[in-house]
Structure formats: C-alpha cells, structure tokens
Design a protein around this motif. Structure first.
Motif: not given
Length: 231
Positions: A151-152, A187-198
């Motif tokens: 999420g954001f 369990n939060w992971d916004a995957e900030l190193d990825s262009d998208t996160s789903v």
C-alpha cells in the motif's frame, strides 16, 4: 457475466487508480456498479488530473472517464449494496479515502465480507489500503492480521505532508496507511525497490499506488480465472 463493485471516494479519489481497473474490467466483460458513501458522485483528486503531475495522456484519459462514465456520475450509496452480489469489490485509493471510505462502516463490511468466504475477492489500492487498519472479522479479529499486504508507504507520505501532517490543500491527514496496517497485524512490504507492487494473500489483493493500478487489475482477473484483455 462477472461483476464488480467499485467503492469510490467523494473526498478525492486518485484518477488512475480508479480508471485503470475500471477500464480493464470493462474490457474483460464485467458488469460494474459504482458506490460512494452517500450516493453522490465521487470527486477526483485534482492532482491526479494535473498534466504537470501525471502527464498529458493520463490526465486527459482520467478526465474523460471521470466526466463521462455514467456509473461514476450516478453511483449508489454504499449502504445499499452487498459484497455477496459481486465477484469482486474494488477500492481505488487517493488521500480522500482517509476521510470517507476508510471510515465508513458499510465499506468496512463490504471488505470483510469479500475476503471472508469461499467466493469473491477484494482489490484495494494505495491509501484505500488503510481501511484494513479498521476492518474486523465477525470474530473481532483484524481482517489484515497476519496477511501479506502492500500500500501507500510512509516514505512517500513524508514527501507530501508537512511536519504537522497537513496536506498541500491544508487538510490534516488523520493517519498514515502503513502505520495503521502494521498496527492491525498486517505483514507490510511496499516493495520500494520495484516499479510496481501488487500482493495477493487469499482473497485479498492490494496494490501500492497509481503505477501498480493496471497490474493490480490484471492480478484480480488472474485470481478470478478470467483472461486479461490485450494491452
């Protein structure tokens, strides 16, 4: 015909996060209903139709759908719909969700019901993911507890609000999405190193932000066993 319910903010939804899933599901043959907290037409966040912010193409596309889509212009009240009547419940994001959709008990029930049974899915994007910090199962447990979710992120929020959590338009942000979801056991992971996160966890699908909107919609189709339309 598959069906989807879009729950959209009257306080400012982010255009791309509504339009991308809406058009993707449209192209896949869905029957779509739009609901808002009061039944009044949703309001688009002006920043999401600002060419300087999102680019000319996105701004024009979002504005066209926002102004002309009959479902967006004539929504039903959230209290009048039931998640069991739809294959998917979709919550587009935008800061505005923090002031209405995420605080609405009927919206929370829609989410809880969508992810609790053997049928149905919930797709929640960006700031709308904050609803998971306030949504409980019938047993009183947080719906998001021990679920993987994106999420954001706080890192992005820091770039928007001032030291007093005030938005550029002067409104005070009531909470930060990442903080509330974590506090509810997600369990939060916004995957900030990825262009998208789903992220998919059971019947719950979450997307990080605007750039993940299309991927999130296609993931929803995949989870429902429906072929995504060609790009």
């Amino acid at each position: 015909m598959p069906s989807a319910l879009f729950v959209v903010s009257e306080e400012g939804y982010w255009g791309e996060e509504c339009v991308e899933p809406l058009t993707t599901l449209d192209e896949a043959g869905f029957d779509i209903t739009v609901a808002t907290p009061s039944g009044s037409p949703p309001v688009v966040d002006e920043r999401s139709i600002d060419p300087d912010t999102v680019g000319e193409e996105t701004a024009e596309r979002v504005r066209e759908v926002h102004e002309n889509d009959e479902r967006l212009n004539d929504p039903v009240p959230i209290a009048t719909v039931d998640a069991a009547d739809y294959d998917a419940v979709v919550l587009p994001g935008g800061h505005g969700t923090e002031w209405d959709v995420n605080q609405d008990r009927h919206a929370r029930k829609l989410v809880a019901d969508a992810v609790s049974g053997d049928e149905g899915k919930a797709l929640i994007l960006c700031h709308a993911v904050g609803i998971l910090g306030f949504t409980h199962t019938e047993e009183g447990k947080y719906v998001v507890s021990e679920r993987d979710v994106t999420g954001f992120p706080n890192e992005w929020e820091e770039e928007i609000v001032d030291e007093n959590d005030r938005m550029p338009d002067g409104r005070k942000l009531p909470y930060w999405v990442e903080d509330e979801v974590k506090a509810a056991g997600g369990n939060w992971d916004a995957e900030l190193d990825s262009d998208t996160s789903v992220t998919v966890d059971g019947d719950l699908i979450t997307g990080r932000g605007p750039e993940s909107s299309r991927a999130a919609a296609e993931t929803l189709l995949e989870e429902l066993g429906i072929e995504a339309p060609a790009k």
